[in-house]
Every structure is written in structure tokens, then in C-alpha cells.
Design a protein around this motif. Structure first.
Motif, PDB file in Angstrom:
ATOM      1  N   ALA A 136       0.865  -1.188   0.000  1.00 56.98           N
ATOM      2  CA  ALA A 136       0.000   0.000   0.000  1.00 56.98           C
ATOM      3  C   ALA A 136       0.892   1.225   0.000  1.00 56.98           C
ATOM      4  N   PHE A 137       0.374   2.358  -0.487  1.00 59.11           N
ATOM      5  CA  PHE A 137       1.214   3.551  -0.591  1.00 59.11           C
ATOM      6  C   PHE A 137       0.364   4.783  -0.831  1.00 59.11           C
ATOM      7  N   ALA A 138       1.014   5.936  -0.647  1.00 57.42           N
ATOM      8  CA  ALA A 138       0.400   7.201  -1.037  1.00 57.42           C
ATOM      9  C   ALA A 138       0.585   7.362  -2.538  1.00 57.42           C
ATOM     10  N   THR A 139      -0.491   7.704  -3.224  1.00 58.74           N
ATOM     11  CA  THR A 139      -0.447   7.769  -4.680  1.00 58.74           C
ATOM     12  C   THR A 139       0.030   9.140  -5.159  1.00 58.74           C
ATOM     13  N   THR A 140       0.199   9.243  -6.470  1.00 60.46           N
ATOM     14  CA  THR A 140       0.835  10.404  -7.088  1.00 60.46           C
ATOM     15  C   THR A 140       0.250  11.713  -6.586  1.00 60.46           C
ATOM     16  N   CYS A 141       1.136  12.593  -6.146  1.00 57.08           N
ATOM     17  CA  CYS A 141       0.760  13.886  -5.564  1.00 57.08           C
ATOM     18  C   CYS A 141       0.399  14.877  -6.672  1.00 57.08           C
ATOM     19  N   CYS A 142      -0.391  15.821  -6.439  1.00 59.82           N
ATOM     20  CA  CYS A 142      -1.233  16.053  -5.287  1.00 59.82           C
ATOM     21  C   CYS A 142      -2.668  16.319  -5.761  1.00 59.82           C
ATOM     22  N   TYR A 150      -2.864   0.658  -3.728  1.00 61.55           N
ATOM     23  CA  TYR A 150      -2.105  -0.534  -3.382  1.00 61.55           C
ATOM     24  C   TYR A 150      -1.826  -1.381  -4.610  1.00 61.55           C
ATOM     25  N   ALA A 151      -0.774  -2.188  -4.482  1.00 62.33           N
ATOM     26  CA  ALA A 151      -0.417  -3.192  -5.472  1.00 62.33           C
ATOM     27  C   ALA A 151      -0.318  -4.540  -4.770  1.00 62.33           C
ATOM     28  N   MET A 152      -0.367  -5.623  -5.534  1.00 61.34           N
ATOM     29  CA  MET A 152      -0.282  -6.968  -4.978  1.00 61.34           C
ATOM     30  C   MET A 152       0.751  -7.784  -5.746  1.00 61.34           C
ATOM     31  N   SER A 153       1.233  -8.822  -5.077  1.00 59.51           N
ATOM     32  CA  SER A 153       2.222  -9.695  -5.702  1.00 59.51           C
ATOM     33  C   SER A 153       2.126 -11.079  -5.074  1.00 59.51           C
ATOM     34  N   ASP A 154       2.651 -12.080  -5.789  1.00 63.77           N
ATOM     35  CA  ASP A 154       2.766 -13.429  -5.243  1.00 63.77           C
ATOM     36  C   ASP A 154       4.120 -13.661  -4.601  1.00 63.77           C
TER      37      ASP A 154
END
Length: 597
Positions: free
Chosen positions: A354-360, A366-370
Motif C-alpha cells: 500500500a502507498f500514497a499515490t501520485t501527488c497532489c 495498493y499493489a499486490m504480488s505473489d
């Protein structure tokens, strides 16, 4: 009057229907009896529209509780619940300025979101500081003001803490307790340079700790560490986002020292004291200033990873000692919408970033991975961008059978001013997962109901005065340690120390949710000190609810001489919200803890 309004609305909707701007379409939807249908026809595909406009369309009321035609005949106000929509239409080929008299709304308000246009096909969305007195409208254009109600902690999902400005939440579950580490935006009076106290910059010197057993009543533990704990730092500002994790009975606090890499502190307790085991950065890529916002997670096989970075995202594997790197730093390929503030975790076999997305404005995505090292696939927003916020930073955890996301906003500051300052506050929301592991999107914090309380508060045990669900206007401090923004005057990490509530004014109160009095409480005692006086009224279920007791606190001769003050209580049984309401205050009074019997 109702006939006149109906005729006016009908004329607005039928005049020059083929020459409209997008903002005028929003205004026409407000004037329509079925705004949702109107917007679905005008905007069959909303994906390319600004996120605030998408939210406007998705939350369009299906009916209206009140309609007013304003003094300017081209502007109409409509209310749904406690939210007002002010819509104006310019059907002429020339720019017009509409006068606005919104005095009927009263002085208090929440967020005011303006929907207008820069051109015929370009929306402009902004947050207004106060009621506008006039609105310019482009030829064949329109506008809408959405005026949200003033923040109400009893009915809205308000920020968790009020005694300090907080940001960058980092949750950590230890046994039955949820700890929340945060960064700390200094209040104006704690900024050393008087010339900077009204500026919009970041002033961050230490990190704070809070805890809860129930998600609604939080106990403050004050500063858990500060920049002073890193003597090799290069600046006396920049105590940005941290994360604290546990491994092998030790607690590791990873902290960015802006412009000087990422350091680590270690303790035997989540309360501290924390010590620097390295005397140097754990990570420092000297060629740039990207090394911020560390997030650490230990996988099932015992391998720990640290993710971090803005605007690029990096990771590295940690050795078992948690204070050294196993191998080299890896820069990830760009993840769509990634800006900063990664939060790395694993749940039900899925890896999440999960993260803060492109400002502003930043949102929560969020992104997911295996795999713990990717590749990472962008999934969606958890909370979409909105002009009601600016920056953000996620922290996610499972606790007592529920999943929560923590983030940040300016909603506490907005109770006082809409002039921008970096005075942020942490909010939280429950989240749910779909069967495939994806996260369901949630509305903005203030558009949600308050968090559900997980267990009742026991008033027959010692309750710290700094335990509260709401306490706006109050201040807190560790005993023997004055609040200061001067790093050289700060102590080293102290560990757990008793705190007190002070700076108490008439009309302020402490609210505690879900207090279980059982069959019948008889007495209330509070430990206090000071050179002044204070009266406390004990109310249940509201500041104007029934009074179950009254208490006077008199001078104890010293702010360090604590004494117990006791009063009888009556008609206190069952589960109620408890309010400690303050009045007739004078001088310096400090509150330590309280208890019912």
C-alpha cells in the motif's frame, strides 16, 4: 413559493440544453429531480473525470430535503441531510459574476468543495477557505459548491487524536493492545523560529506513541523517540514517517533522517527507551534524497524486508539482526500511481504494497504480488484522491478479527482554519477484503460513521487522564519533561513515563466512549495538581446529557503536588459515553488519572 421554485428549476433545465460545459452539467444535475439519471446520461464513462467529480456523481442525492432560490436568480441552494449543494448556471455567451449570500447557512461549516471549470471541457476542483461572496462563471458554464457539515465527533469519523497534530501512522499489535506510532507536526507555539509559525512548511522533531484496546479510546504515551536519538543527523527538522516492528522480543524503530538516509533504534519495549545500535545510517544513498518512509516486514520463513522511497520505491533484505542489509538495494520498476509511503505486509498468502499515490492530492492505493520482491501489480485505490485532503500515508493491520487502515488528513486543523499549514491528523477506517484478496474501496474519512468500539471501557480500573476518544483544545505532556520544539533541549528516548492533561479552558471536555458502569457507580476520584482551580461536571451520553456528579479541584500549592479529589455520583449504571466537562477554570491545573468506585 414552491410553485415559483419548480418553474424556475424547469426553466434552468430546458434552456439551451445542447450548449453546456461539464461543470454546468453538474449544476443541472443538482437542479434536476433525478440528478443521478441526468448525470448517467451525460457521463456514461466517468473514468477519465477527476476523482472528486466521480465521487460527486456516485454520491448524487436521489431526493432533496430543502430547496432555496438565492437572491441571485441564477443560483439555487438544495439540501440533502446536512449537506448543501449551491448550483449556478450561466446560459449567456458572456462571463458573469454571481453574488452569493450564504449567511442562511450559519457561521460553522465543514469542507467546501468547489466544482467549476477552466475551459469548456476541463473541470477545476478546489477546496474553499470560507463561504465565497461571489462566483465567476464562464460563458455557457456553471458551478457547484458542496458544503459539508461541520465536523461532529459524535456522528462523524473524526481524527483519532486532538492533543497533538499527527501523521504517518504505523500500527503494531502486541498481545491484546494495538500500538500506533506516528510522526508529529509541531503546533505553532512549539516551532522555535517565530517567523515560521504561520508558514506552510513541515516542522517535525519527534515521534509519538498511542495505544488502544478498543479502537475508539486511545491512551497517549508522548514522544517515544526524537531526532536527538540520532546524534549523527545533519538537520534539526525532518522527523518523518517511521515504522516500528517486533522480532525476537526486541522492537526496531526505522526512521528517515531527511537528507541523511534511514536510521534504526532498538528497544526491549514498544514504549522505549530506544537506543541507536549503529551510530550511522542503515541506508543512505548519497546521490539523492529519496530515502524516506521505511516499511519493514518479516516473512513466514524469517526473512525480513525493508521497502522505502519517494518518488522511486526500493527494497533490501535485512539480516536476522534487523540492523544490517543482507545484500544490495534494489530499485523497483515504477508501479502505476506510486508516490511515497509504502506499507508492506502479507495476508492470506498475498503480498501487499500500500502507498500514497501520485501527488497532489495523494490518495491511498495498493499493489499486490505473489512474491515479497514483486513483480507488483497495481490494483486500485483504497481511498480515491480528493481535494478535501492533500498528503496521505497508509498503515494497515488486522486486530481482534477486524482489518484497519490508518491514514492522515487535515480535518482537525479545518475546524479552525482552511488556510493551508502542515498540521495533519491521523484517521482510521475498517477495511474488508474480497475473496481474491483485493481491498474494497472506502469513502473519505468524514463520510464514514465513527469506528465500532471493540470492547467496553472499565471505569473501575485506573484510567489515565490522557485516555480519550475526543479532547480537542487540551494538551498533554510527560511529567518532568516540558514540550519543546528545540531538539537540543529534548531528552533522549525516555521510555514509559506518566503523563498529564493541562491547558484546560472553560467549555472543553474529555469524551470516553462506551463506559460500562455495571449496576451502579457510587464515587468518582481524580488525581490532580496545580496552582489554580477547576470544576468538573460528569455527564453521560453528551455534554448536555444527564449529570451524574460534580467535582471541584482546588489548588494543591504546586503543579507537582498531586492530590486525590472525590465526589459522589448517582444514576450511573449500564453502558454510556462519559464526558468530563470543564468549567470555572483558573490558573494551572493538571490531571493525572481518574477512577470510579
Amino acid at each position: 413559493m414552491r410553485t415559483t421554485l419548480s418553474l424556475f428549476l424547469a426553466l434552468c433545465l430546458t434552456f439551451s440544453p445542447n450548449i453546456t460545459s461539464q461543470a454546468q452539467d453538474l449544476a443541472r444535475a443538482v437542479l434536476s429531480d433525478n440528478g443521478s439519471k441526468y448525470l448517467s446520461e451525460r457521463f456514461p464513462n466517468t473514468n477519465s473525470l477527476p476523482h472528486d467529480v466521480q465521487q460527486f456523481i456516485s454520491s448524487m442525492p436521489s431526493s432533496w430535503d430543502e430547496t432555496r432560490q438565492l437572491s441571485c436568480s441564477a443560483v439555487t441552494a438544495r439540501r440533502s441531510g446536512k449537506t448543501w449543494y449551491i448550483a449556478g448556471i450561466n446560459d449567456s455567451s458572456e462571463e458573469r459574476t454571481f453574488p452569493l449570500d450564504l449567511s442562511f447557512l450559519g457561521g460553522q461549516h465543514g469542507d467546501i468543495v468547489y466544482f467549476g471549470e477552466r475551459s469548456e471541457k476541463a473541470f477545476f476542483v478546489s477546496l474553499q477557505e470560507n463561504y465565497p461572496t461571489q462566483m465567476k462563471c464562464r460563458p455557457n458554464g456553471g458551478f457547484v459548491l458542496v458544503i459539508h457539515p461541520a465536523g461532529n465527533p459524535q456522528s462523524m469519523n473524526m481524527p483519532l487524536f486532538q492533543t497533538k497534530y499527527t501523521a504517518d501512522p504505523s500500527p503494531l499489535v502486541v498481545g491484546d493492545t494495538l500500538f500506533l506510532f506516528t510522526s508529529h507536526d509541531a503546533s505553532p507555539e512549539d516551532i522555535p523560529d517565530p517567523n515560521e509559525r504561520s508558514s506552510a512548511g513541515f516542522f517535525m522533531y519527534d515521534w509519538l506513541l498511542w495505544s488502544t484496546p478498543d479502537m475508539v479510546n486511545w491512551t497517549e504515551h508522548g514522544a517515544v523517540a526524537s531526532l536527538k536519538d540520532f546524534p549523527w543527523r545533519s538537520r534539526d527538522n525532518g522527523a518523518w514517517a517511521i515504522q516500528t516492528v517486533e522480532r525476537g522480543g526486541k522492537y526496531y524503530l526505522y526512521a528517515p533522517l531527511h537528507g541523511h538516509g534511514i536510521g534504526v533504534l532498538v528497544s526491549d519495549s514498544p514504549y522505549g527507551p530506544f537506543k541507536d545500535p549503529l551510530g550511522k545510517p542503515l541506508v543512505w544513498q548519497r546521490e539523492h534524497w529519496n530515502d524516506i518512509d521505511p516499511s519493514v516486514f518479516t516473512d513466514d520463513d524469517g526473512q525480513a524486508y525493508m521497502y522505502w522511497g519517494n518518488p522511486h520505491c526500493y527494497y533490501a533484505r535485512l539480516n536476522d539482526d534487523m540492523i544490517s542489509l543482507k545484500d544490495s538495494i534494489v530499485q523497483l520498476p515504477h508501479i502505476p500511481n506510486y508516490q511515497e509511503g509504502p506499507w508492506f505486509y502479507k495476508r492470506a498468502g498475498h503480498y501487499y504494497l500500500a502507498f500514497a499515490t501520485t501527488c497532489c492530492p495523494e490518495a491511498l492505493g495498493y499493489a499486490m504480488s505473489d512474491s515479497p520482491t514483486g513483480p507488483w501489480e497495481w490494483k486500485n485505490y483504497i481511498m480515491t484522491p480528493t481535494q478535501r485532503d492533500r498528503g496521505n500515508h497508509p498503515g494497515i493491520c488486522d486486530y481482534k478479527g477486524h482489518s484497519y487502515i490508518f491514514g492522515q488528513d487535515y480535518d482537525l486543523m479545518h475546524l479552525d482554519t482552511y488556510i493551508h499549514h502542515e498540521r495533519r491528523t491521523v484517521s482510521a477506517s475498517e477495511i474488508t477484503y474480497n475473496a481474491d484478496g483485493t481491498i474494497r474501496e472506502i469513502p473519505y474519512w468524514l463520510n464514514q460513521k465513527p469506528l465500532q468500539q471493540l470492547e467496553w471501557l472499565n471505569p473501575y480500573k485506573r484510567v489515565e487522564a490522557e485516555t480519550m476518544a475526543w479532547g480537542r483544545g487540551l494538551k498533554t505532556a510527560k511529567m518532568g519533561i516540558p514540550n519543546t520544539g528545540v531538539v537540543k533541549d529534548m531528552p533522549a528516548s525516555t521510555g514509559r513515563r506518566n503523563m498529564y492533561v493541562f491547558d484546560i479552558d472553560d467549555g472543553e471536555y474529555i469524551r470516553l466512549r462506551g463506559v460500562d458502569f455495571g449496576k451502579d457507580a457510587r464515587r468518582f476520584s481524580i488525581n490532580a495538581a496545580g496552582t489554580g482551580n477547576l470544576e468538573i461536571e460528569l455527564h453521560i451520553d453528551g455534554t448536555d446529557g444527564p449529570i451524574i456528579g460534580k467535582l471541584k479541584i482546588a489548588s494543591t500549592g504546586s503543579a507537582d503536588n498531586y492530590k486525590s479529589f472525590t465526589t459522589k455520583v448517582k444514576k450511573a449504571s449500564g453502558v454510556h459515553d462519559l464526558y468530563l466537562c470543564f468549567g470555572k477554570t483558573s490558573g494551572d491545573v493538571r490531571l493525572d488519572y481518574w477512577q470510579f468506585k
